[in-house]
Design an enzyme around this catalytic site. Structure first.
Site, short mmCIF file in Angstrom:
data_model
loop_
_atom_site.label_atom_id
_atom_site.label_comp_id
_atom_site.label_asym_id
_atom_site.label_seq_id
_atom_site.Cartn_x
_atom_site.Cartn_y
_atom_site.Cartn_z
N LYS A 141 0.83 -1.20 0.00
CA LYS A 141 0.00 0.00 0.00
C LYS A 141 0.87 1.25 0.00
O LYS A 141 0.67 2.17 -0.81
CB LYS A 141 -0.91 0.00 1.22
CG LYS A 141 -1.53 1.36 1.57
CD LYS A 141 -2.20 1.31 2.93
CE LYS A 141 -2.74 2.66 3.35
NZ LYS A 141 -1.70 3.61 3.77
N ASN A 142 1.82 1.33 0.93
CA ASN A 142 2.61 2.55 1.07
C ASN A 142 3.49 2.81 -0.15
O ASN A 142 3.81 3.96 -0.46
CB ASN A 142 3.47 2.49 2.34
CG ASN A 142 2.63 2.57 3.60
OD1 ASN A 142 1.49 3.04 3.57
ND2 ASN A 142 3.18 2.11 4.72
N CYS A 200 -5.32 13.88 11.59
CA CYS A 200 -5.13 12.44 11.46
C CYS A 200 -5.34 11.82 12.83
O CYS A 200 -4.86 12.33 13.84
CB CYS A 200 -3.72 12.14 10.95
SG CYS A 200 -3.38 10.37 10.78
N ARG A 257 0.53 15.29 11.86
CA ARG A 257 1.35 14.93 10.70
C ARG A 257 1.46 16.15 9.78
O ARG A 257 0.84 16.22 8.73
CB ARG A 257 0.73 13.74 9.95
CG ARG A 257 0.56 12.52 10.84
CD ARG A 257 -0.21 11.40 10.18
NE ARG A 257 0.62 10.64 9.26
CZ ARG A 257 0.20 9.54 8.63
NH1 ARG A 257 -1.02 9.09 8.82
NH2 ARG A 257 0.99 8.89 7.81
N ASP A 271 4.15 1.18 12.09
CA ASP A 271 3.00 0.50 11.50
C ASP A 271 2.85 -0.94 11.98
O ASP A 271 1.85 -1.60 11.63
CB ASP A 271 3.11 0.52 9.97
CG ASP A 271 2.62 1.82 9.37
OD1 ASP A 271 2.12 2.68 10.12
OD2 ASP A 271 2.73 2.00 8.13
N ARG A 312 -8.57 -0.01 3.74
CA ARG A 312 -7.57 0.93 3.23
C ARG A 312 -6.21 0.26 3.05
O ARG A 312 -5.39 0.76 2.27
CB ARG A 312 -7.43 2.11 4.19
CG ARG A 312 -8.64 3.02 4.27
CD ARG A 312 -8.37 4.19 5.19
NE ARG A 312 -7.09 4.81 4.87
CZ ARG A 312 -6.11 5.01 5.75
NH1 ARG A 312 -6.25 4.66 7.01
NH2 ARG A 312 -4.98 5.57 5.36
#
Length: 426
Positions: free
Chosen positions: A22-23, A122, A127, A312, A404
């Site tokens: 994803k990232n 967020c 952020r 994460d 997501r």
């Protein structure tokens, strides 16, 4: 609203295919804005954030064509930004996904201007984008912030090479700076650049498009600007966070999982922590095999930028360590609000005390299923892991967070023995 229902206590065993990251995908997609020729990204995951980014690119005038739509099929997206029709990224799209700020650098580099909505708040903490903006200023961009938007304008003749020194490591700011610098006139030097595997993947994609980047994987990147970049085909790297999450699933259920496609070199800190917790890890030709070797040992962990332990993975390890034989200490140094999953784990019987930036996790003999609510993407996975090991039924609400970042979560877990299903609701 959908929820995930898990009836825990089953040992997981089998193969889990690891999806594209994803990232990485969200960093690679805006690269298409740097060229008038198509960029094709293979191994692209089916995720809500990827779809949202595709809609943003469409809003800017790029076309997106997807091949491989069937469940389980490898997916590829071709992005053609031959004619950028708009340089405005509106709030309605940007608010859904902070990664939208990554169109700022490519747009101002190629089109000479960009207007992008500020991402806003967020859930996991502050952020800011100040480092993104300072990096563009170092390349000659003029900035104006008004009415919730940032407008960047390149000087006549375009961006110019410059020296960027980040006071602290920022993945997103490094990504924006690298993309913008590929079309800046002259040489750009970026010091204290982020070194995450996703940054390396970005650089490799840009090099395939004709960019000149030295120092890939190091704290100093040297970029020689080009007049234009060309099209390319690039394979999205495997998702190291997804792989780490399923490794924790094997550990917390006392199982064995083969993680097809996982790359050990991207996950050194994660694998080291798993081994310290008593989990067996074997590298194979296909990826990694993860086996629970008995009781889970307590750990002392602190999150930090790559190559250290990633923020994460903090929630997933916390869930796993809630069943460890002893007390663990986790320190979150990246985001100040990333312990919102603690009260939900406590509802399942976990013994966790938060003390500022640290959390003390005292292992308990068992977890009990309960109704819990996801607060962010990685917290959601932590709750799913706890549910896999818990006695009885766990219901995880707000599963749109999971969509997501985890492709076909229920299908992958069901295939290796989990009793899990998605249930629709009002």
């Amino acid at each position: 609203m959908d929820r995930i229902v898990i009836r825990g206590g089953r040992r997981l065993e089998g193969r889990v295919p690891i999806s594209g990251a994803k990232n990485a995908a969200l960093t690679l997609m805006p690269c298409a804005l740097l060229s008038s020729a198509p960029l094709t990204l293979t191994n692209l995951p089916r995720l809500a954030d990827v779809e949202s980014f595709g809609h943003l690119l469409n809003e800017l005038g790029a076309s997106t064509t997807v091949a491989g739509r069937g469940a389980g099929a490898t997916r590829a997206m071709t992005i053609d930004a031959a004619a950028v029709q708009s340089t405005v990224a509106p709030y309605d799209i940007v608010r859904k996904m902070r990664a939208s700020i990554l169109v700022l650098g490519p747009l101002v580099a190629r089109e000479g201007q960009a207007t992008v909505s500020l991402p806003g708040g967020c859930a996991i903490g502050n952020r800011p984008i100040d480092l993104h903006l300072k990096a563009l200023e170092a390349l000659g961009a003029e900035l104006e912030i008004a009415a919730g938007y940032v407008k960047a304008t390149a000087p006549r003749g375009g961006l110019v090479g410059g020296r960027i020194v980040f006071p602290l490591v920022s993945v997103g700011a490094t990504e924006n700076a690298v993309m913008a610098a590929t079309l800046a006139r002259g040489t750009t030097v970026i010091d204290n650049a982020a070194r995450e595997p996703e940054i390396i993947d970005l650089c490799r994609c840009l090099i395939a498009m004709g960019a000149s980047i030295d120092g890939v994987g190091s704290e100093r990147l040297v970029i020689e600007g080009r007049d234009a970049l060309h099209g390319a085909t690039h394979e999205v790297m495997p998702d190291r966070i997804e792989a780490g999450s399923y490794a924790c699933a094997a550990a917390i259920t006392g199982g064995t999982l083969e993680l097809d496609g996982a790359r050990a070199e991207d996950m050194a800190a994660i694998l080291h922590a798993l081994r310290e917790a008593g989990v067996e890890i074997e590298e194979t030709e296909r990826g990694l095999t993860v086996t629970a070797a008995g009781e889970i040992h307590p750990l002392t962990l602190s999150t930090a930028p790559f190559p250290a332990f990633p923020t994460d993975m903090q929630a997933q390890f916390m869930a796993m360590l809630s069943l460890a034989n002893g007390a663990s200490v986790l320190t979150e140094s990246i985001f100040e609000n990333r312990y919102m999953h603690v009260p939900e784990l406590a509802r399942m019987g976990a013994d966790i005390q938060v003390r500022g930036r640290s959390a003390v996790v005292r292992g308990v003999p068992r977890l009990i299923g309960a109704e819990v609510m996801a607060t962010d993407l990685r917290a959601s996975m932590g709750l799913v892991l706890a549910g896999l090991a818990a006695e009885g039924e766990t219901q995880v609400h707000r599963v749109y967070h999971l969509d997501r970042g985890y492709e076909r979560l229920e299908d992958k877990l069901s295939a290796v023995g989990a009793d899990i299903e998605r249930v629709g609701g009002a």
